[in-house]
Structures are given as C-alpha cells and as structure tokens.
Motif scaffolding. Structure first.
Motif, short mmCIF file in Angstrom:
data_model
loop_
_atom_site.label_atom_id
_atom_site.label_comp_id
_atom_site.label_asym_id
_atom_site.label_seq_id
_atom_site.Cartn_x
_atom_site.Cartn_y
_atom_site.Cartn_z
N ILE A 170 0.87 -1.04 0.11
CA ILE A 170 0.00 0.12 0.04
C ILE A 170 0.94 1.22 -0.10
O ILE A 170 1.47 1.46 0.93
CB ILE A 170 -1.19 0.02 1.16
N VAL A 171 0.63 2.15 -1.20
CA VAL A 171 1.69 3.32 -1.17
C VAL A 171 0.51 4.56 -0.97
O VAL A 171 -0.08 4.99 -1.96
CB VAL A 171 2.45 3.43 -2.36
N VAL A 179 0.45 -3.60 -6.15
CA VAL A 179 0.40 -2.31 -5.20
C VAL A 179 -0.85 -1.42 -5.38
O VAL A 179 -1.45 -1.30 -6.54
CB VAL A 179 1.79 -1.37 -6.20
N VAL A 180 -1.11 -1.11 -4.33
CA VAL A 180 -2.44 -0.19 -4.09
C VAL A 180 -1.65 1.20 -4.11
O VAL A 180 -0.92 1.39 -2.95
CB VAL A 180 -3.15 -0.33 -2.85
N LEU A 181 -1.89 1.89 -5.13
CA LEU A 181 -1.11 3.14 -5.29
C LEU A 181 -1.88 4.46 -5.32
O LEU A 181 -2.75 4.42 -6.06
CB LEU A 181 -0.26 2.99 -6.84
N ASP A 182 -1.68 5.22 -4.44
CA ASP A 182 -2.57 6.54 -4.34
C ASP A 182 -1.95 7.67 -5.37
O ASP A 182 -0.65 7.62 -5.72
CB ASP A 182 -2.05 7.29 -2.90
N LEU A 183 -2.93 8.13 -6.07
CA LEU A 183 -2.54 9.25 -7.23
C LEU A 183 -1.67 10.31 -6.65
O LEU A 183 -0.62 10.89 -7.25
CB LEU A 183 -3.67 9.53 -8.13
N MET A 184 -2.20 11.11 -5.68
CA MET A 184 -1.75 12.42 -5.23
C MET A 184 -0.73 12.07 -4.07
O MET A 184 -1.27 11.64 -3.11
CB MET A 184 -2.87 13.21 -4.84
N MET A 185 0.50 12.05 -4.30
CA MET A 185 1.56 12.13 -3.25
C MET A 185 2.51 13.09 -3.28
O MET A 185 2.86 13.57 -4.38
CB MET A 185 2.23 10.61 -3.18
N PRO A 186 3.28 13.51 -2.22
CA PRO A 186 4.42 14.50 -2.28
C PRO A 186 5.55 13.52 -3.00
O PRO A 186 5.89 12.40 -2.92
CB PRO A 186 4.69 14.53 -1.02
N GLY A 187 6.21 14.55 -3.71
CA GLY A 187 7.37 14.03 -4.60
C GLY A 187 6.87 13.38 -5.71
O GLY A 187 6.00 13.99 -6.57
N GLU A 188 7.13 12.08 -6.20
CA GLU A 188 6.84 11.54 -7.39
C GLU A 188 5.25 11.18 -7.30
O GLU A 188 4.94 10.31 -6.28
CB GLU A 188 7.73 10.19 -7.70
N ASP A 189 4.52 11.55 -7.90
CA ASP A 189 3.28 11.16 -7.93
C ASP A 189 2.77 9.74 -8.40
O ASP A 189 3.68 9.29 -9.16
CB ASP A 189 2.18 12.23 -8.60
N LEU A 195 -7.13 -5.66 5.39
CA LEU A 195 -6.42 -6.39 4.47
C LEU A 195 -5.70 -7.81 4.98
O LEU A 195 -5.84 -8.80 4.70
CB LEU A 195 -5.59 -5.88 3.49
N ALA A 196 -5.22 -7.59 6.20
CA ALA A 196 -4.38 -8.64 6.92
C ALA A 196 -5.39 -9.43 7.60
O ALA A 196 -5.11 -10.81 7.63
CB ALA A 196 -3.49 -7.97 8.01
N ARG A 197 -6.56 -8.90 8.26
CA ARG A 197 -7.70 -9.67 8.56
C ARG A 197 -8.21 -10.51 7.74
O ARG A 197 -8.68 -11.79 7.83
CB ARG A 197 -8.57 -8.90 9.11
N GLU A 198 -8.07 -10.22 6.41
CA GLU A 198 -8.75 -10.95 5.46
C GLU A 198 -7.75 -12.03 4.64
O GLU A 198 -8.16 -12.57 3.52
CB GLU A 198 -9.37 -9.93 4.32
N GLY A 199 -6.61 -12.10 5.31
CA GLY A 199 -5.54 -13.20 4.86
C GLY A 199 -4.56 -12.77 3.94
O GLY A 199 -3.82 -13.56 3.35
N LEU A 200 -4.45 -11.47 3.71
CA LEU A 200 -3.55 -11.20 2.91
C LEU A 200 -2.15 -10.44 3.60
O LEU A 200 -2.35 -9.94 4.74
CB LEU A 200 -3.84 -9.63 1.81
N GLU A 201 -0.97 -10.66 3.00
CA GLU A 201 0.29 -10.21 3.54
C GLU A 201 0.37 -8.75 3.01
O GLU A 201 0.37 -8.45 1.84
CB GLU A 201 1.29 -11.09 3.00
N VAL A 202 0.76 -7.79 3.94
CA VAL A 202 0.61 -6.31 3.57
C VAL A 202 1.74 -5.68 4.14
O VAL A 202 2.12 -6.08 5.31
CB VAL A 202 -0.63 -5.61 4.37
N GLU A 203 2.53 -4.76 3.39
CA GLU A 203 3.38 -3.71 3.87
C GLU A 203 3.12 -2.28 3.22
O GLU A 203 2.24 -2.11 2.37
CB GLU A 203 4.76 -4.04 3.17
N THR A 204 3.26 -1.21 3.84
CA THR A 204 3.00 -0.18 3.76
C THR A 204 4.10 0.96 3.24
O THR A 204 5.34 0.47 3.70
CB THR A 204 2.15 0.77 4.67
N ALA A 205 4.00 1.90 2.39
CA ALA A 205 5.07 2.71 2.14
C ALA A 205 4.16 4.19 1.96
O ALA A 205 3.25 4.36 1.45
CB ALA A 205 5.68 2.78 0.80
#
Length: 239
Positions: free
Chosen positions: A10-11, A53-63, A25-35
């Motif tokens: 998850i970004v 990758v679950v990717l947010d559109l609007m982020m600081p730095g590289e979008d 997502l972890a409760r639903e049986g997925l392995e998850v890391e965040t950034a």
C-alpha cells in the motif's frame, strides 16, 4: 506469493489510510506492507516484489501516475490506483498508463478487497498463459498480444498507449460481436468497475484514429446504437 498469501504493498501518504487498510487486508488473509511515498515503495520492492501495489494518485514527490508509468515500463506488479479526484481524465490516463484497476476515494474496504482479488485473479490468468493464440491478423494489421505490438502490412509498428492496446485486445478476442461499454470496462478494469461510459468512448475514438491512419477506407470499430461497439474485421492466426 511468498507463503501462499498474496503480498500487497500500500503506497499512500496518509498514515491513517495506510494503517486502516493494512489492518483490514491482513484480517482478510493478505500479507501487507505499507509505504508513504515512491522512495519508500522502491525500498520495499527492493526487499521483495509485491503481487499488487495499491497506489495513491496524489502523493508528495513522485506522483502516482509517474510511479504507474515507471512500474509498467519495468514490467512491475499489478497496480490498483486510488484517488480523491473525480475528474474523468484521471481514469483515462490511469488506464493508458497500465493501471489494472482504478478506485476513487472515498471507498469501502470491502470494495477495495473485491477489486484486489479480481485484479489478482486476472493477472494470475495472464501469467498462466491461458490464451491459446499469441499472434493475430486482421485487415492490414498483425497484433502480437504477448509482445504488445501492433504492426501494419509493411511491418511498421503503430504506437498505442497501454489503454488503447488493451482495448484493441478486447476487440480482437471478440471480433464481430457487439460489446457494451460495461463489458469493455469489465475487461479493462475488472468486474465491479463503475460504468464510466465516456472513458471507453475516448479510448475508442483514439484507437479509431490510429487504425484509420493505415486503413482509412474501412470502419474497423463501428458504433451500435444503444448497444456499444462492434469490431467488424475478421480475425485469424497470423502467418
């Protein structure tokens, strides 16, 4: 899938969203890391490649759009884009850059889970090589679905965006059949996708222009009133 569970990265720059989604997502049986941004994502991917990758559109730095383009160019993992924007052009750009699905905020966690599972199912099918044919011929063109290349009768490659190529692939696999906009979106973005009709219309318009640059005397994609679109050419294995 390191231990049989899909690995999701998850970004998103919002720490509360990262925490809530990771816990759900972890409760639903997925392995998850965040950034929190693209730099942290690159560091996480250097340690281990995610399945999605679950990717947010609007982020600081590289979008998110830039990250999506970079991951697709490098044949990276599946991508599900998130955004708070409702502007239709963002959906079109996301599709063209190769996002596997697109979800606008606010959204329910169960909808996100359903989208993730649908994308993983589709990308897993593609990796398994389920398509019986890899190269097709139609009208004055040859298309290679594995190489993602469209060439004319002189062997010259036509430059298509990811969204345009995926749309053409959808027609190639279902020639001379009327496809509704919802059916096309199901193919491009996964079941449960919102029926943003004009997203399909814009992609069809662009694809038509590029095909007509080689074959101007043939209407390869016709509009069916109250029905959708029909790919008119016969399609067969390429020689």
């Amino acid at each position: 899938m390191h231990d049989g569970r899909p690995f999701i990265l998850i970004v998103d720059d919002d720490p509360e969203i990262r925490r809530l989604l990771a816990e759900f997502l972890a409760r639903e049986g997925l392995e998850v890391e965040t950034a929190e941004d693209a730099v942290a994502m690159d560091a996480a991917m250097a340690r281990r490649r995610p399945d999605l990758v679950v990717l947010d559109l609007m982020m600081p730095g590289e979008d998110g759009l830039s990250v999506c383009r970079r991951l697709r160019t490098a044949a990276g993992p599946a991508i599900l884009m998130l955004t708070a924007k409702s502007d239709e052009i963002d959906r079109v750009v996301g599709l063209e850059l190769g996002a596997d699905d697109y979800l606008a905020k606010p959204f329910g966690p169960r909808e996100l889970l359903a989208r993730i599972r649908a994308v993983l199912r589709r990308t897993g099918e593609r990796a398994g090589g389920m398509a019986p044919l890899r190269r097709y011929a139609f009208d004055r063109f040859t298309i290679d679905l594995d190489a993602r290349q469209l060439t004319d009768e002189a062997g010259i490659s036509l430059q298509l965006t990811s969204g345009e190529f995926d749309l053409l692939s959808c027609f190639i696999e279902r020639p001379r059949r009327v496809l509704s906009r919802d059916q096309i979106l199901d193919r491009l973005r996964g079941r449960g996708a919102e029926p943003f009709d004009r997203t399909v219309d814009m992609l069809v318009s662009r694809l038509r222009r590029k095909l007509a640059s080689v074959s101007p005397d043939v209407e390869l994609i016709s509009t069916v009133r109250n029905g959708g679109y029909l790919f008119t050419a016969g399609v067969g294995p390429a020689p």
